[in-house]
Motif scaffolding. Structure first.
Motif, short mmCIF file in Angstrom:
data_model
loop_
_atom_site.label_atom_id
_atom_site.label_comp_id
_atom_site.label_asym_id
_atom_site.label_seq_id
_atom_site.Cartn_x
_atom_site.Cartn_y
_atom_site.Cartn_z
N ALA A 1 9.64 -40.14 24.82
CA ALA A 1 8.98 -38.94 24.89
C ALA A 1 9.16 -38.20 25.99
O ALA A 1 9.69 -36.81 25.84
N HIS A 2 9.42 -38.86 27.03
CA HIS A 2 9.65 -37.95 28.46
C HIS A 2 11.27 -37.39 28.49
O HIS A 2 11.31 -36.24 28.81
N SER A 3 12.18 -38.12 27.77
CA SER A 3 13.50 -37.84 27.60
C SER A 3 13.53 -36.50 26.90
O SER A 3 14.25 -35.43 27.15
N GLU A 4 12.71 -36.56 25.50
CA GLU A 4 12.80 -35.45 24.64
C GLU A 4 11.98 -34.04 25.23
O GLU A 4 12.54 -33.06 24.89
N ALA A 5 11.09 -34.21 25.95
CA ALA A 5 10.46 -33.16 26.79
C ALA A 5 11.38 -32.60 27.52
O ALA A 5 11.67 -31.24 27.69
N LEU A 6 12.01 -33.22 28.27
CA LEU A 6 13.21 -32.78 29.36
C LEU A 6 14.42 -32.12 28.74
O LEU A 6 14.76 -31.05 29.32
N GLU A 7 14.73 -32.91 27.73
CA GLU A 7 16.11 -32.32 27.02
C GLU A 7 16.05 -30.91 25.95
O GLU A 7 16.57 -30.29 25.82
N GLY A 8 14.40 -31.08 25.53
CA GLY A 8 14.28 -29.95 24.49
C GLY A 8 14.01 -28.69 25.29
O GLY A 8 13.91 -28.41 26.35
N GLU A 9 13.76 -27.60 24.20
CA GLU A 9 13.40 -26.47 24.83
C GLU A 9 11.65 -26.18 25.01
O GLU A 9 10.90 -26.64 24.44
N ARG A 10 11.62 -25.95 26.42
CA ARG A 10 10.00 -26.02 26.87
C ARG A 10 9.85 -24.32 26.81
O ARG A 10 10.13 -23.52 27.77
N LYS A 11 9.29 -23.85 25.76
CA LYS A 11 8.99 -22.71 25.51
C LYS A 11 7.82 -22.13 26.13
O LYS A 11 6.73 -22.98 26.30
N ALA A 12 7.74 -20.82 26.79
CA ALA A 12 6.29 -20.34 27.44
C ALA A 12 5.33 -19.85 26.29
O ALA A 12 5.69 -18.75 25.67
N PHE A 13 4.37 -20.39 26.01
CA PHE A 13 3.35 -19.86 24.97
C PHE A 13 2.65 -18.98 25.40
O PHE A 13 2.05 -18.09 24.80
N THR A 14 2.14 -19.31 26.82
CA THR A 14 1.27 -18.01 27.56
C THR A 14 1.82 -18.03 28.92
O THR A 14 2.71 -19.04 29.51
N PRO A 15 1.40 -17.39 29.80
CA PRO A 15 1.67 -17.20 31.10
C PRO A 15 1.38 -18.35 31.84
O PRO A 15 2.14 -18.66 33.01
N ARG A 16 0.84 -19.24 31.27
CA ARG A 16 0.07 -20.49 32.16
C ARG A 16 1.33 -21.81 31.67
O ARG A 16 1.11 -22.85 32.42
N THR A 17 1.95 -21.59 30.60
CA THR A 17 2.87 -22.66 30.26
C THR A 17 3.94 -23.10 31.46
O THR A 17 4.71 -22.35 32.06
N VAL A 18 4.08 -24.29 31.87
CA VAL A 18 4.94 -24.89 32.86
C VAL A 18 6.13 -25.12 32.14
O VAL A 18 6.17 -26.02 31.28
N CYS A 19 7.20 -24.41 32.63
CA CYS A 19 8.48 -24.71 31.62
C CYS A 19 9.62 -25.21 32.38
O CYS A 19 10.47 -25.92 32.03
N ASP A 20 9.64 -25.10 33.95
CA ASP A 20 10.96 -25.51 34.67
C ASP A 20 10.70 -27.04 34.94
O ASP A 20 9.48 -27.47 34.82
N ALA A 21 11.84 -27.78 34.96
CA ALA A 21 11.83 -29.17 34.82
C ALA A 21 11.09 -29.79 36.09
O ALA A 21 10.40 -30.58 35.89
N GLU A 22 11.07 -29.33 37.28
CA GLU A 22 10.34 -29.73 38.49
C GLU A 22 8.90 -29.52 38.28
O GLU A 22 8.30 -30.62 38.67
#
Length: 255
Positions: free
Chosen positions: A151-172
């Protein structure tokens, strides 16, 4: 090598679209999203409807997943050991917390909801068993990404879409959230996926101490948080105790 049957592939695509998008979609929405001619999309929908896999709302003409698909899915979920072991504990959690309870597992780069206990009040609610949630923004997803290497790999490799202004999208930043999740034993989602909604989730382990799922509560922000903005400590404790109880039933022992 045998070739795939195009009509079946298209039917599967329609079902995935109805499962992952808005609750109901019109013919134009479906044909446009899948790049199909309206006649082709209508034929697929008509066939799926005749088999009970799709239903059409008579008033709006829009389509949604049908009861037959839910019946087939429930047949699988009923024999799923995780769900069977969690039934009593999740019911107790819903009663004690007063909120909706979700049980999720990793599936196709997301979180598959395999059990949903309604909030114990008289409000109208929709059963979300079979729904998918994102890994990077939900409490259930962050728990899985923190404890399950796949799950960790899939979360990092997949698209991290911003659903709200509070969504954390950057890898770090996302890795920082996972570190925090592991250090405190639970994850939170405070309006990172849905405005006005907050969640708390904890990991479930099996007899090999491997992460096999996550359990969490979801509710309105004003009910999940205290006046000072912190999450309700008794809610966190209840979620973690539920996760430990299910884990013990799966043979994980004390931890």
């Amino acid at each position: 090598m045998a070739r795939n049957i195009q009509s079946l592939e298209r039917a599967a695509a329609v079902l995935r679209l109805l499962a992952g998008g808005e609750r109901r979609l019109g013919l134009s929405d479906i044909s446009s999203a899948l790049g199909l001619a309206k006649g082709t999309a209508h034929g697929i929908l008509r066939t799926l409807q005749s088999e009970g896999f799709v239903e059409q709302d008579q008033a709006s003409g829009r389509y949604q997943l049908g009861a037959e698909l839910l019946r087939l899915g429930t047949t699988y979920l009923d024999v799923h050991e995780l769900r069977a072991r969690a039934l009593v504990w999740t019911d107790d959690l819903a009663r004690s917390s007063g909120e909706s309870v979700y049980l999720g597992v990793l599936h196709q780069h997301g979180v598959l909801i395999v059990h949903h206990v309604f909030r114990p009040d008289d409000s109208r609610q929709v059963l979300e068993v079979g729904a998918m949630q994102p890994l990077h923004s939900t409490a259930l997803g962050k728990v899985l990404a923190a404890y399950d290497p796949v799950a960790h790999s899939e979360a990092l490799e997949g698209e991290r879409k911003a659903f709200t202004p509070r969504t954390v999208c950057d890898a770090e930043g996302f890795e920082g959230l996972l570190d925090l999740t592991r250090s405190r034993g639970y994850a939170s989602d405070v309006e990172e996926t849905w405005e006005g909604v907050a969640s708390v989730a904890a990991p479930i382990h099996d007899r090999r101490r491997m992460p096999v799922g996550a359990v969490g509560v979801t509710g309105a922000v004003e009910r999940v948080r205290q006046a000072d903005g912190a999450l309700r400590p008794e809610l966190i404790a209840s979620v973690r105790e539920c996760a430990r109880s299910v884990s013990r039933d799966l043979g994980a022992g004390r931890f």
